[in-house]
Design an enzyme around this catalytic site. Structure first.
Site, PDB file in Angstrom:
ATOM      1  N   ASP A 261       0.783  -1.233   0.000  1.00 26.27           N
ATOM      2  CA  ASP A 261       0.000   0.000   0.000  1.00 26.27           C
ATOM      3  C   ASP A 261       0.815   1.284   0.000  1.00 26.27           C
ATOM      4  OD1 ASP A 261       0.940  -0.434   2.561  1.00 26.27           O
ATOM      5  OD2 ASP A 261      -0.835   0.375   3.539  1.00 26.27           O
ATOM      6  N   GLU A 262       2.108   1.213  -0.216  1.00 27.27           N
ATOM      7  CA  GLU A 262       2.881   2.453  -0.278  1.00 27.27           C
ATOM      8  C   GLU A 262       4.132   2.280  -1.135  1.00 27.27           C
ATOM      9  OE1 GLU A 262       4.946   3.815   3.278  1.00 27.27           O
ATOM     10  OE2 GLU A 262       4.580   1.875   4.237  1.00 27.27           O
TER      11      GLU A 262
END
Length: 368
Positions: free
Chosen positions: A112-113
């Site tokens: 997610d990043e």
């Protein structure tokens, strides 16, 4: 005398999805929307831990890595669901495809990043702020999810900035604002400073970047070891680390947390067999062999131990990995132990395995 050209400042974006797992669940299941949702281990029985909490749940103090039982006490009406990692991985791949429209310099940190270097973007947009806006909008339009972005000239500041206006935020910290930004930053907000280190800093009277800046490099290293040099540079806004689209894979592994404590070797052997098959599949997929098998054991009281065995030859065979893991477990296990998690990792890699050709160089590829 001819003047030397000044190197161009990097344009770095850090993109961080907002409450990623919980947001995907709320997107896919209308009954979860606008409700306190916890993704992770269920609180029944021994329970597990929180992987992600929705923003509605965070208002009650629920945070990642918190025991699910504690989360339930904080919010008795919270909804608990197990993670769907295959779904999150598919969404993550779509997000990565959006990133690749603008740059090939993408360094994923997790599902997610990621960091993006858009110093020279593919579309010739030029403005890192505009690129971040377009990426956020594409994620919203195509995936019905929100992301927050931090934009600056180095990775550290971009990473911290992405957390400043969550959810759905965009924070730009320009070169002239970096010094003041870091001086006023609480030490617990420094990326790379964990809770234990932050507590130690506070006991020393170090509460902000300005406090840290008063120490010499030698003084910081004396108190914080090798990390001291990193803190010394970061507090001065110095971070020359490049965005690395290809990072060396140092290990491949898998682990599982069980619904109840395992108390017999027979039960554990059965679980190790499943884990060894997953590790084998990942090794074959990425054409890797290694020489060191490591087993990870977490007990019901949260004690954690690892045991390793290295071999003179490279391997990736399921039987060898499994038998080695069983032997290592047997050496570490006693009749009174209650085990909540087991994991197997293979490391100490060779290069990819070409047909009828011995490997000669280290393999570099994306994080697994």
């Amino acid at each position: 005398m001819e003047e030397k050209a000044t190197p161009a400042r990097r344009k770095i974006i850090h993109i961080d999805m907002d409450a990623f797992y919980a947001s995907v669940e709320q997107r896919d299941f209308p009954e979860y929307r606008n409700k306190p949702l916890v993704v992770g281990g269920l609180p029944e029985g021994r329970g597990g831990v929180v992987a992600t909490a929705s923003y509605e749940a965070r208002k009650f103090g629920i945070r990642s890595a918190m025991p699910s039982k504690q989360a339930l006490k904080l919010c008795p009406h919270a909804l608990f669901v197990r993670p769907r990692f295959a779904v999150y991985k598919d969404v993550s791949q779509h997000i990565r495809e959006i990133f690749s429209r603008y740059t090939d310099l993408i360094e994923p940190l997790s599902l997610d990043e990621a960091y993006l270097d858009v110093t020279e973007d593919k579309l010739g947009i030029g403005s890192a702020i505009d690129i971040a806006k377009e990426i956020k909008q594409a994620i919203k339009n195509e995936l019905n999810l929100t992301a927050s972005a931090g934009v600056s000239v180095n990775k550290f500041v971009a990473k911290v900035a992405s957390d400043m206006q969550k959810p759905d935020g965009l924070t730009f910290i320009g070169p002239s604002a970096i010094e003041n930004f870091i001086e006023n930053l609480p030490v617990e907000k420094f990326y790379g400073v964990g809770r234990v280190t932050a507590d130690k800093m506070k006991r020393m009277g170090l509460f902000t970047g300005a406090d840290l800046k008063k120490l010499t490099e030698q003084e910081i290293k004396q108190h914080f070891g090798k990390a001291g040099s990193f803190y010394y540079r970061i507090v001065r806004g110095i971070d020359d680390r490049p965005v690395q689209p290809h990072r060396e894979t140092k290990s491949v592994g898998a682990e599982d947390t069980f619904a109840y404590d395992l108390t017999s070797l027979e039960e554990m052997y059965s679980e190790l067999e499943k884990i060894a098959l997953v590790v084998h599949d990942r090794l074959v997929k990425h054409q890797l062999k290694g020489r060191t098998v490591t087993i990870k054991i977490k007990y019901s009281d949260f004690r954690q131990v690892t045991r390793s065995q290295s071999f003179p030859a490279f391997l990736n065979e399921t039987d060898t990995i499994l038998n080695t893991a069983k032997n290592l477990l047997q050496q570490a296990f006693t009749d009174t132990d209650r085990v909540r998690l087991l994991g197997i990792t293979l490391s100490n890699f060779t290069a990819p395995i070409p047909v009828e050709k011995a490997p000669s160089t280290q393999l570099t590829l994306f994080n697994l």
